[in-house]
Design an enzyme around this catalytic site. Structure first.
Site, PDB file in Angstrom:
ATOM      1  N   LYS A 223       0.821  -1.210   0.000  1.00 43.78           N
ATOM      2  CA  LYS A 223       0.000   0.000   0.000  1.00 43.78           C
ATOM      3  C   LYS A 223       0.862   1.271   0.000  1.00 43.78           C
ATOM      4  O   LYS A 223       2.081   1.202   0.159  1.00 43.78           O
ATOM      5  CB  LYS A 223      -0.976  -0.027   1.174  1.00 43.78           C
ATOM      6  CG  LYS A 223      -1.920  -1.247   1.147  1.00 43.78           C
ATOM      7  CD  LYS A 223      -2.922  -1.202   0.001  1.00 43.78           C
ATOM      8  CE  LYS A 223      -3.515  -2.542  -0.371  1.00 43.78           C
ATOM      9  NZ  LYS A 223      -4.456  -3.134   0.545  1.00 43.78           N
TER      10      LYS A 223
HETATM   11  C1  PLP Z   1      -5.400  -4.356   0.903  1.00 43.84           C
HETATM   12  C2  PLP Z   1      -6.866  -4.187   0.964  1.00 43.84           C
HETATM   13  C3  PLP Z   1      -7.606  -4.469   2.130  1.00 43.84           C
HETATM   14  C4  PLP Z   1      -7.022  -5.199   3.295  1.00 43.84           C
HETATM   15  O1  PLP Z   1      -6.012  -4.507   3.933  1.00 43.84           O
HETATM   16  P1  PLP Z   1      -5.215  -5.255   5.098  1.00 43.84           P
HETATM   17  O2  PLP Z   1      -4.449  -4.143   5.762  1.00 43.84           O
HETATM   18  O3  PLP Z   1      -4.330  -6.265   4.445  1.00 43.84           O
HETATM   19  O4  PLP Z   1      -6.216  -5.875   5.995  1.00 43.84           O
HETATM   20  C5  PLP Z   1      -8.937  -4.142   2.164  1.00 43.84           C
HETATM   21  N1  PLP Z   1      -9.542  -3.582   1.111  1.00 43.84           N
HETATM   22  C6  PLP Z   1      -8.892  -3.304  -0.038  1.00 43.84           C
HETATM   23  C7  PLP Z   1      -9.622  -2.655  -1.155  1.00 43.84           C
HETATM   24  C8  PLP Z   1      -7.537  -3.626  -0.155  1.00 43.84           C
HETATM   25  O5  PLP Z   1      -6.882  -3.396  -1.300  1.00 43.84           O
END
Ligand code: PLP
Length: 403
Positions: free
Chosen positions: A202
């Site tokens: 991210k």
């Molecule tokens: C990455 C992601 C998540 C989950 O995030 P985590 O921190 O791994 O729990 C949820 N929603 C979307 C759209 C994502 O891309």
């Protein structure tokens, strides 16, 4: 005994990875400092990260550091009282985390279609999804969970207006949307609560991690208690000094706290966030410029004036559809360009498809975008040479894929 050496890499162009986390010496030094202090789990760094994150969103919100975006979504929905049999309207064009948290609570997702031009749900598609429900089920809808696909903000003013008219909460999945803003107002300040992700890929990364943001004191209080085993620390705050060992468990909570090791990196990454975003935006702008005129492809919609895009992903569309798109991915890989597809929509995943009897044609916008989408490499450390390699591979791969 002889040990086999690893083979030499395949000859051919150096490969451009799909993603590479941007970790600099500041991040490393911050983590090492935590290791030297010896306070590894939730402590001062988490509190500092929360304070700075809330400030980054302009203040007026509380930020709660947690171990993932999934945890943040779960805590927000739990704190809002979402329970067994409730319905929550959300996007099928997302990762399963967005909808699975509803099932943790015994609630059910209702998928609203997306606009294939943006990947986002709209007030209109949410209305349509609601209208398709029976009157008895309509009354069980409690919230809407917008997902800001790729980092492009949803039209929050119309979604929030619809939600407040119907008495629903808004919990945004902002896993892609840091930093992002709609009409100049940061994502994180629109919904009743917002969940951010600091997963390895991210835009701000701590390996694993997340942040729950809300301006609602009751939601913040409940989530704070539930993120660490249902322990209510506040009720003992006044004893702090001599009675530090005392705690009271007021609910069967969860184990969702963030470590100080991760928070230390979160603080340094947050400081660098504007610079990281500028570098991602520069790559996206080159792609727009150089690929926008190619026949058979569609680059992402221009960002509306006054909005801010996080540029987490660069979702290119191959208009010829799935067969050519799949070959295009292989042809890009043969030219050293690694890509991904976001997302396999939830209504096509066996669990949601079978649980709710969903067909591809039930959500035609999501099915169409899935058939066409390819996410190109986009990360802050991309070199000019890597961008050039992608730009020269795309037309060649498209030609080869279409033959
Ligand atoms: C990455 C992601 C998540 C989950 O995030 P985590 O921190 O791994 O729990 C949820 N929603 C979307 C759209 C994502 O891309």
């Amino acid at each position: 005994m002889t040990v086999a050496l690893s083979p030499d890499p395949e000859p051919g162009p150096a490969s451009v990875p799909f993603h590479r986390a941007d970790i600099d010496e500041q991040d490393i030094a911050a983590v090492v400092a935590v290791l030297r202090d010896g306070w590894l789990t939730t402590g001062e760094r988490c509190r500092e990260f929360e304070k700075r994150f809330a400030e980054h969103l302009g203040g007026g919100v509380q930020a709660l550091a947690v171990n993932s975006c999934t945890s943040a979504l779960h805590l927000a929905l739990e704190a809002l009282g979402i329970k067994r049999g409730d319905r929550v309207i959300t996007s099928p064009y997302t990762f399963t985390a967005t909808a699975e948290v509803l099932r943790y609570l015994g609630a059910h997702p209702v998928f609203a279609d997306i606009d294939p031009a943006t990947g986002n749900i709209t007030a209109d598609t949410v209305q349509e999804a609601w209208h398709r429900l029976t009157p008895a089920v309509r009354r069980r809808v409690r919230a809407v969970v917008p997902v800001h696909f790729a980092g492009l903000p949803c039209e929050m003013e119309t979604l929030v207006e619809l939600a407040s008219r119907r008495g629903w909460s808004v919990v945004d999945d902002a896993a892609h949307a840091l930093p992002a803003a709609r009409h100049g107002k940061p994502i994180g300040t629109w919904g009743t609560a917002t969940a951010f992700s600091f997963y390895a890929t991210k835009t701000l990364c701590t390996g694993e991690g997340g942040m729950l943001v809300t301006a609602d004191d009751a939601v913040a209080h409940r989530a704070r208690v539930m993120r660490l085993h249902g322990i209510d620390r506040d009720s003992f705050a006044r004893y702090r000094k001599a009675d530090g060992w005392r705690y009271s468990v007021v609910a069967a909570g969860f184990k969702y706290n963030l470590t100080d090791v991760a928070a230390a990196m979160g603080i340094t990454q947050l400081e660098r966030l504007p610079e990281l975003q500028r570098r991602r935006a520069a790559v996206a702008a080159r792609y727009d410029e150089e690929l926008g005129h190619l026949e058979g492809l569609r680059v992402p919609e221009a960002v509306p004036w006054g909005d801010e895009h996080a540029h987490h992903l660069y979702p290119l569309r191959v208009l010829a559809g799935r067969r050519v798109r799949d070959r295009f991915i292989e042809e890009l890989a043969a030219r050293g360009v690694m890509t991904s597809v976001h997302f396999i929509p939830l209504h096509l995943q066996p669990y949601y498809r079978d649980s709710y009897g969903l067909l591809p044609g039930d959500l035609p916008g999501a099915t169409r975008l899935f058939d066409q989408e390819v996410s190109l490499p986009l990360f802050p450390g991309m070199t000019a040479g890597q961008v050039d390699q992608v730009l020269s591979a795309v037309p060649a791969a498209l030609l080869a894929a279409g033959r």
